[in-house]
Motif scaffolding. Structure first.
Motif, short mmCIF file in Angstrom:
data_model
loop_
_atom_site.label_atom_id
_atom_site.label_comp_id
_atom_site.label_asym_id
_atom_site.label_seq_id
_atom_site.Cartn_x
_atom_site.Cartn_y
_atom_site.Cartn_z
N ASN A 50 47.64 24.83 79.97
CA ASN A 50 48.81 24.66 79.12
C ASN A 50 48.43 24.97 77.67
OD1 ASN A 50 51.45 24.06 78.36
ND2 ASN A 50 51.12 21.85 78.36
N PRO A 51 47.85 26.14 77.43
CA PRO A 51 47.22 26.44 76.14
C PRO A 51 48.13 26.35 74.92
CG PRO A 51 47.45 28.42 77.47
CD PRO A 51 47.72 27.27 78.37
N ALA B 24 44.00 39.91 76.86
CA ALA B 24 45.02 39.51 77.84
C ALA B 24 44.60 38.27 78.62
CB ALA B 24 45.30 40.66 78.80
N THR B 25 43.29 38.07 78.77
CA THR B 25 42.83 36.94 79.59
C THR B 25 42.80 35.63 78.83
OG1 THR B 25 40.46 37.16 79.07
CG2 THR B 25 41.34 38.54 80.85
N VAL B 26 42.95 35.66 77.50
CA VAL B 26 42.91 34.43 76.69
C VAL B 26 44.18 34.26 75.86
CG1 VAL B 26 40.40 34.29 76.61
CG2 VAL B 26 41.62 35.61 74.85
N SER B 27 45.24 34.92 76.28
CA SER B 27 46.48 34.90 75.50
C SER B 27 47.67 34.48 76.34
CB SER B 27 46.75 36.29 74.91
OG SER B 27 45.74 36.70 74.03
N THR B 28 48.68 33.96 75.66
CA THR B 28 50.00 33.75 76.23
C THR B 28 50.98 34.57 75.39
OG1 THR B 28 50.66 31.90 74.82
CG2 THR B 28 49.32 31.37 76.75
N SER B 29 52.25 34.46 75.70
CA SER B 29 53.25 35.18 74.89
C SER B 29 53.32 34.64 73.47
CB SER B 29 54.62 35.07 75.55
OG SER B 29 55.02 33.70 75.66
N LYS B 30 52.73 33.45 73.26
CA LYS B 30 52.80 32.81 71.94
C LYS B 30 51.55 32.96 71.10
CE LYS B 30 56.18 29.32 73.37
NZ LYS B 30 56.49 27.86 73.43
N GLY B 31 50.46 33.46 71.69
CA GLY B 31 49.27 33.61 70.86
C GLY B 31 47.99 33.80 71.64
#
Length: 443
Positions: free
Chosen positions: A115-116, A138-145
């Motif tokens: 839940n980053p 891409a492996t350490v990101s969400t749409s928010k950051g």
């Protein structure tokens, strides 16, 4: 994906060849008081990582190097077990606000499970971010950051091969599956094992399937999304092909006679000494080659598991773990934590990484370069990164990976099950896990 249990079953397989695991959680160094200062003008932070001895030695070297360069910051190293127990501890510490100031953890789907957006500090504004590969971002990101920084090198699931044997037989690196099979028949005719298999260490049997994912994604770029939504399956093409390749290689008699009982260490020996010519394996095997066969390590090269068509052949890559900072780290501690993360991925930190944890593949940040004395097989991977001719393994895009894949691929590779039967068994195995995860579309 292939974590939870399975991601580690493959990634940890290479690590276990060189690392002795400690039995329980431990703490290294003194524990900070929790305040921003420990002594006049000194900020103290804690750093959490896994507790295996090789990793602890590596992390200690990084901390020592950083503190020497930054005497106003003190870092206390704390450790916890790996595996499912470590996953649960990480989630608990984040949810209760008790996470250390910096921690080392998986990326990809396991990262998403943290839940980053609610638990981690965004790092997208840090200067080093511009030096990351798009695939790692891409492996350490969400749409928010973006929330993570790399630690260590990548590795690939591919075919390790003995270059001396290839040279002696006049073989060239295959670009498609038919050429690999042709090469293998020539190797077999020369009295050597064409394709090494080591089912006495069952996780090694998975490479035919998991290492083929780059080729699957080349043919069906949205496979990971559709797979997670239960709209495509391993019993269908193109994913079925990995099972078929393993079946066909077995039926052609290309494996070592003792494949059923041979271990990972046996496979490494066969490859290094030229008794066997090709070994589908993680490039993390370089550590075992360096430790046990230093005079032969540079005779070993690597190429992607070939697709049926050369145009579909892509290298399958496992991204390195990452460093994260929880949202509970604030004030002077946050500044110190960001400084540590940046240092690890700067010139000095990269030098420590290469010395204390030799790379098993290219780095995913341009500030870290492969050392000039890196083994041949590691250097062989760099062109695929330079040309972006690779795909991150499925585990970095999907949370689904059934725990029975080692056993299933052993059955297929032994002729006990057909490729179609094995793929169907795996689809059933995956369904159980997806339902346990509560994913939509799997009821």
């Amino acid at each position: 994906m292939f974590p939870s249990r399975a991601r580690r079953a493959l990634r940890a397989g290479a690590v276990l060849a060189v690392a002795a695991l400690t039995a329980s959680a431990c703490s290294v160094g003194s524990i900070g008081s929790g305040s921003d200062s420990s002594g006049s003008g000194t900020t103290t932070i804690t750093y959490l990582t896994g507790n295996d001895q090789t990793n602890v030695a590596f992390q200690t070297a990084l901390i020592d190097g950083f503190m020497k360069a930054n005497p106003d910051i003190k870092i206390n190293l704390e450790t916890q077990p790996g595996g499912t127990e470590g996953d649960n501890l990480t989630k608990t510490k984040l949810s209760t606000g008790e996470m250390d100031d910096v921690f080392n953890y998986n990326d990809g789907s396991l990262f998403q499970a943290l839940n980053p957006d609610n638990t981690l500090t965004p790092l997208g504004d840090q200067p080093w971010v511009s030096q990351l590969t798009d695939q790692f971002k891409a492996t350490v990101s969400t749409s928010k950051g973006l929330y993570g920084a790399p630690l260590g090198s990548s590795q690939a699931g591919a075919v390790l091969y003995n270059k001396k044997v290839y040279s002696q037989l006049g073989l060239s690196v295959p670009k498609d599956w038919a050429t690999l099979m042709s090469n293998s028949e020539k190797i077999k005719a020369a009295g050597k094992t064409a394709i090494i298999q080591t089912y006495g260490t069952d996780w090694t049997a998975q490479l035919f399937v998991l290492g083929d994912y780059g080729n699957v994604a080349a043919q069906q770029p949205d496979f990971a999304t559709l797979y997670t939504e239960n709209k495509v399956h391993y019993s269908d093409q193109p994913a079925l092909q990995g099972f078929l390749n393993q079946q066909n290689a077995h039926q052609a008699g290309l494996f070592n006679k003792n494949y059923a009982s041979a271990t990972y260490d046996d496979g490494i020996k066969m490859l290094a000494t030229g008794m066997g010519a090709q070994y589908p394996m993680l490039t993390g095997a370089v550590s075992a080659l360096q430790a046990n066969y230093p005079d032969d390590v540079n005779d070993i090269g690597v190429f992607p598991l070939p697709a049926q068509k050369a145009s579909d052949t892509k290298l399958t890559v496992w991204q390195p773990n990452a460093l994260y900072i929880p949202k509970t780290t604030t004030g002077a501690k946050l500044d110190a934590a960001k400084k540590f993360v940046a240092w690890v991925n700067g010139t000095e930190g990269c030098a420590v990484q290469s010395e204390k944890s030799p790379p098993s593949g290219p780095y995913v940040i341009s500030s870290c370069k492969l050392p000039s004395d890196a083994p041949t097989l590691v250097k062989d991977l760099q062109p695929y990164f330079d040309s972006k001719d690779f795909v991150s393994a499925l585990e970095f895009s999907s949370p689904i990976k059934g725990p029975s894949l080692p056993n299933i691929t052993v059955q297929v590779g032994s002729g006990i099950s057909t490729a179609a039967q094995g793929a169907k068994l795996y689809d059933e195995d995956v369904k159980k896990q997806a339902q346990q995860l509560g994913l939509p579309g799997w009821s």
